[in-house]
Design a protein around this motif. Structure first.
Motif: not given
Lengths: 210, 112
Positions: B51-80
């Motif tokens: 429970r404690e060790a397996g969880a590893g990173s708590d995800g406090s790092e921001p999501v990479p910018e290129e991934l944000v752009r890719s997700i927004l593009a995939a939803t049709g918010a901008s060019e894919a």
């Protein structure tokens, strides 16, 4: 259908809360709200995806698929659980989809990692007490590496159930629904996974070892 | 109860799912069997560690910018844009593929 995500009164959205306002903006199709959703929750959810998939490209693909799903189904989200809980379930499901799609080889049997018993019902190999408590072990930096490596050695279907129940903290019913198996099957798999994990950790943690 | 019967009952015991009779039998065996007591303790420790060790990173790092752009593009918010392959994908193709993937996730999530 979204109401199937087990809601609890304590986690329901409060009208007028920041999250309710965000949800209202999402339902209006506000692109800025969706971007905020991705930025606020994406880091934590990418960590979830990485834990399940252990492959950066797959983890990012699964996260993207999950957000696309969320984007398209936000109208059906009733606000009976927190947005973060709802998104977490969708990401876990997206990871399960990815795991199914890449499963090509029969997995290793787990039986070798389960305890054996003699004909009289006693354990074939007596248990040895571990040197330290979980609290003490977690203060040692190497423990996390050891435990993560042991979890990664579990056969995939057992590792998945252990991840869902013990790490992502889904309850048995939710795990069963996402895996499309019975609750009893989840419990059997979880118990075997935990026993196998104990067996894998035992050589390093038992008393008498250095 | 033997050790062979004790071990499969551990999960139900920990989750409070043993009926009163089985729980009494379980506890009686536990009180008299040091081997099973040690096994149960190390089982519990394994669960706590995962429970404690397996969880590893708590995800406090921001999501990479290129991934944000890719997700927004995939939803049709901008060019894919296919950020993972480094190649630009035709937006209609990208949206179709994203739609198929999303439908599959939704089908398995809500359709079962």
């Amino acid at each position: 259908m979204l109401a199937m995500v087990a809601p609890t009164p304590s986690t329901a959205l409060d009208p007028g809360s920041d999250e309710s306002l965000l949800l209202a903006a999402l339902r209006r199709g506000d692109e800025g709200a969706f971007e905020r959703l991705v930025r606020e929750h994406g880091g934590r959810l990418l960590a979830v995806s990485r834990r399940f998939l252990r492959n950066e490209e797959d983890a990012r693909d699964a996260l993207q698929d999950a957000f696309v799903s969320a984007f398209r189904s936000v109208d059906r989200f009733e606000g009976s659980s927190r947005l973060s809980t709802w998104l977490h379930r969708i990401v876990v499901n997206s990871c399960l989809m990815k795991l199914r799609s890449r499963r090509r080889h029969p997995e290793e049997p787990i039986e070798d990692l389960l305890p054996k018993f003699l004909e009289d019902g006693h354990a074939a190999v007596p248990s040895v007490a571990w040197r330290r408590s979980a609290e003490e072990l977690l203060e040692i930096a190497e423990t996390r590496t050891l435990v993560r490596a042991a979890i990664d050695r579990l056969p995939e279907s057992y590792r998945t159930v252990l991840m869902m129940r013990d790490i992502e903290e889904l309850d048995t019913a939710e795990a069963a629904r996402l895996l499309d198996v019975s609750e009893n099957a989840v419990k059997v798999r979880l118990h075997r996974a935990r026993q196998a994990l104990r067996e894998l950790l035992d050589p390093a943690l038992r008393g008498g070892a250095s | 109860m033997t050790c062979r019967e004790f071990v499969p009952a551990i999960l139900d015991f920990l989750e409070g799912d043993l009926d009163a009779h089985r729980r009494r039998t379980f506890l009686r065996h536990l009180a008299g069997c040091g081997d099973c007591a040690r096994y149960l303790e190390s089982y519990r420790t394994s669960v706590a560690l995962s429970r404690e060790a397996g969880a590893g990173s708590d995800g406090s790092e921001p999501v990479p910018e290129e991934l944000v752009r890719s997700i927004l593009a995939a939803t049709g918010a901008s060019e894919a844009r296919s950020v993972f392959s480094g190649r630009r994908a035709p937006s209609h193709l990208w949206n179709m593929l994203a739609g198929i993937a999303a439908s599959q996730v939704l089908f398995f999530y809500f359709g079962s």
